[in-house]
Write a protein that holds these residues in place. Structure first.
Motif, PDB file in Angstrom:
ATOM      1  N   VAL A   1     -88.294 -32.533 -30.553  1.00 30.05           N
ATOM      2  CA  VAL A   1     -86.769 -32.864 -31.040  1.00 30.05           C
ATOM      3  C   VAL A   1     -85.827 -32.819 -31.891  1.00 30.05           C
ATOM      4  O   VAL A   1     -86.660 -33.095 -32.900  1.00 30.05           O
ATOM      5  CB  VAL A   1     -87.437 -34.350 -29.242  1.00 30.05           C
ATOM      6  CG1 VAL A   1     -86.027 -35.013 -29.142  1.00 30.05           C
ATOM      7  CG2 VAL A   1     -88.183 -33.947 -28.674  1.00 30.05           C
ATOM      8  N   GLN A   2     -84.513 -32.792 -31.748  1.00 30.88           N
ATOM      9  CA  GLN A   2     -83.789 -33.082 -32.701  1.00 30.88           C
ATOM     10  C   GLN A   2     -82.689 -33.848 -32.043  1.00 30.88           C
ATOM     11  O   GLN A   2     -82.479 -34.343 -30.834  1.00 30.88           O
ATOM     12  CB  GLN A   2     -82.914 -31.645 -32.983  1.00 30.88           C
ATOM     13  CG  GLN A   2     -83.943 -31.175 -33.749  1.00 30.88           C
ATOM     14  CD  GLN A   2     -84.944 -30.426 -32.704  1.00 30.88           C
ATOM     15  OE1 GLN A   2     -84.249 -29.848 -31.739  1.00 30.88           O
ATOM     16  NE2 GLN A   2     -85.917 -29.772 -33.172  1.00 30.88           N
ATOM     17  N   ARG A  26     -87.098 -30.371 -27.477  1.00 29.03           N
ATOM     18  CA  ARG A  26     -88.221 -30.471 -25.466  1.00 29.03           C
ATOM     19  C   ARG A  26     -88.189 -31.873 -25.052  1.00 29.03           C
ATOM     20  O   ARG A  26     -88.928 -32.796 -25.693  1.00 29.03           O
ATOM     21  CB  ARG A  26     -89.963 -30.058 -26.945  1.00 29.03           C
ATOM     22  CG  ARG A  26     -90.205 -28.985 -26.895  1.00 29.03           C
ATOM     23  CD  ARG A  26     -91.500 -29.024 -26.954  1.00 29.03           C
ATOM     24  NE  ARG A  26     -91.586 -27.586 -27.567  1.00 29.03           N
ATOM     25  CZ  ARG A  26     -93.049 -26.769 -27.965  1.00 29.03           C
ATOM     26  NH1 ARG A  26     -93.775 -27.127 -27.624  1.00 29.03           N
ATOM     27  NH2 ARG A  26     -93.459 -25.390 -28.238  1.00 29.03           N
ATOM     28  N   THR A  27     -87.384 -32.094 -24.986  1.00 30.52           N
ATOM     29  CA  THR A  27     -86.944 -33.682 -24.779  1.00 30.52           C
ATOM     30  C   THR A  27     -87.422 -34.018 -23.863  1.00 30.52           C
ATOM     31  O   THR A  27     -87.809 -35.207 -22.782  1.00 30.52           O
ATOM     32  CB  THR A  27     -85.006 -33.599 -23.943  1.00 30.52           C
ATOM     33  OG1 THR A  27     -85.023 -32.391 -22.848  1.00 30.52           O
ATOM     34  CG2 THR A  27     -84.099 -33.060 -25.513  1.00 30.52           C
ATOM     35  N   PHE A  28     -88.532 -33.099 -22.603  1.00 36.12           N
ATOM     36  CA  PHE A  28     -89.217 -34.043 -21.481  1.00 36.12           C
ATOM     37  C   PHE A  28     -90.414 -34.311 -22.133  1.00 36.12           C
ATOM     38  O   PHE A  28     -90.869 -35.268 -21.252  1.00 36.12           O
ATOM     39  CB  PHE A  28     -90.109 -32.218 -20.873  1.00 36.12           C
ATOM     40  CG  PHE A  28     -90.552 -31.444 -21.744  1.00 36.12           C
ATOM     41  CD1 PHE A  28     -90.211 -30.318 -22.506  1.00 36.12           C
ATOM     42  CD2 PHE A  28     -91.572 -31.785 -21.900  1.00 36.12           C
ATOM     43  CE1 PHE A  28     -90.845 -29.445 -23.467  1.00 36.12           C
ATOM     44  CE2 PHE A  28     -92.812 -30.574 -22.809  1.00 36.12           C
ATOM     45  CZ  PHE A  28     -92.017 -30.121 -23.383  1.00 36.12           C
ATOM     46  N   ARG A  29     -90.929 -34.184 -23.659  1.00 30.25           N
ATOM     47  CA  ARG A  29     -91.639 -35.067 -24.389  1.00 30.25           C
ATOM     48  C   ARG A  29     -91.174 -36.569 -24.255  1.00 30.25           C
ATOM     49  O   ARG A  29     -91.815 -37.529 -24.756  1.00 30.25           O
ATOM     50  CB  ARG A  29     -91.784 -34.800 -25.300  1.00 30.25           C
ATOM     51  CG  ARG A  29     -93.012 -33.177 -25.547  1.00 30.25           C
ATOM     52  CD  ARG A  29     -92.342 -32.418 -26.466  1.00 30.25           C
ATOM     53  NE  ARG A  29     -93.497 -31.099 -27.036  1.00 30.25           N
ATOM     54  CZ  ARG A  29     -94.596 -31.831 -26.725  1.00 30.25           C
ATOM     55  NH1 ARG A  29     -95.887 -32.465 -27.346  1.00 30.25           N
ATOM     56  NH2 ARG A  29     -95.749 -30.149 -26.640  1.00 30.25           N
ATOM     57  N   THR A 112     -89.817 -39.527 -34.141  1.00 32.46           N
ATOM     58  CA  THR A 112     -88.685 -38.974 -34.183  1.00 32.46           C
ATOM     59  C   THR A 112     -87.383 -39.594 -33.953  1.00 32.46           C
ATOM     60  O   THR A 112     -87.325 -39.933 -33.665  1.00 32.46           O
ATOM     61  CB  THR A 112     -88.684 -37.652 -32.526  1.00 32.46           C
ATOM     62  OG1 THR A 112     -89.746 -37.285 -32.981  1.00 32.46           O
ATOM     63  CG2 THR A 112     -87.062 -37.032 -33.161  1.00 32.46           C
ATOM     64  N   TRP A 113     -86.517 -39.199 -35.738  1.00 32.41           N
ATOM     65  CA  TRP A 113     -85.430 -39.961 -35.892  1.00 32.41           C
ATOM     66  C   TRP A 113     -84.403 -38.876 -35.964  1.00 32.41           C
ATOM     67  O   TRP A 113     -83.983 -38.057 -36.556  1.00 32.41           O
ATOM     68  CB  TRP A 113     -85.727 -40.457 -37.137  1.00 32.41           C
ATOM     69  CG  TRP A 113     -86.941 -41.490 -36.865  1.00 32.41           C
ATOM     70  CD1 TRP A 113     -88.521 -41.667 -37.484  1.00 32.41           C
ATOM     71  CD2 TRP A 113     -86.379 -43.005 -36.568  1.00 32.41           C
ATOM     72  NE1 TRP A 113     -89.300 -42.418 -37.365  1.00 32.41           N
ATOM     73  CE2 TRP A 113     -88.254 -43.545 -36.779  1.00 32.41           C
ATOM     74  CE3 TRP A 113     -85.820 -43.616 -36.401  1.00 32.41           C
ATOM     75  CZ2 TRP A 113     -88.478 -44.999 -36.432  1.00 32.41           C
ATOM     76  CZ3 TRP A 113     -86.159 -45.358 -36.284  1.00 32.41           C
ATOM     77  CH2 TRP A 113     -86.788 -45.597 -36.491  1.00 32.41           C
TER      78      TRP A 113
END
Length: 123
Positions: A1-2, A26-29, A112-113
Motif C-alpha cells: 500500500v502506498q 493492495r488496498t484490500f489489506r 504504512t505512512w
C-alpha cells in the motif's frame, strides 16, 4: 500500500482546510486509516481515524467537534475536514494505514505512512 497526502497550507485562525490521502496498491489489506500530526518538539499523535469498511471513527479530544474524517472507498481516499483552526493545530499532518483488525484506536498498528503535509495556522 502506498499513501499520498495533500491539502496542507497556510490559513488564518478560524479558517478551514481539507486534507486528502489517496491509497494505492493492495488496498484490500487496509482495515483502518488515520491522520496523525506532529508539531515542533512534540511526538506524532493520532488525531482521527476511520475504519475502511464499517465507518467507525475516532477523534482525539483536541480536535473533536472541529475536525471530520471521512472516506470515499470508490476513490480509495480519506479526507480530513478541519474547521475552526487554531494556531496550536500547526503541525505536519500524516496519513497512515492500519491492516490489523479492530485496532483503529491504537497508533502502534499504523504501519504504512504517507508523506507529511504542513498545516500552518496563523493567529
Amino acid at each position: 500500500v502506498q499513501l499520498q497526502a495533500s491539502g496542507g497550507g497556510l490559513v488564518q485562525a478560524g479558517g478551514s482546510l481539507r486534507l486528502s490521502c489517496v491509497a494505492s496498491g493492495r488496498t484490500f489489506r487496509i482495515d483502518a486509516m488515520g491522520w496523525f500530526r506532529q508539531a515542533p518538539e512534540k511526538e506524532r499523535a493520532l488525531i482521527a481515524a476511520i475504519s475502511w469498511t464499517a465507518a467507525t471513527t475516532y477523534y482525539a479530544d483536541s480536535v473533536k467537534g472541529r475536525f471530520t474524517i471521512s472516506r470515499d472507498n470508490a476513490k480509495n481516499t480519506i479526507y480530513l475536514q478541519m474547521n475552526s483552526l487554531k494556531p496550536e493545530d500547526t503541525a505536519v499532518y500524516y496519513c497512515a494505514a492500519n491492516s490489523v483488525p479492530n485496532r483503529l484506536f491504537d497508533s502502534r498498528f499504523y504501519a504504512t505512512w504517507g508523506q507529511g503535509t504542513l498545516v500552518t495556522v496563523s493567529s
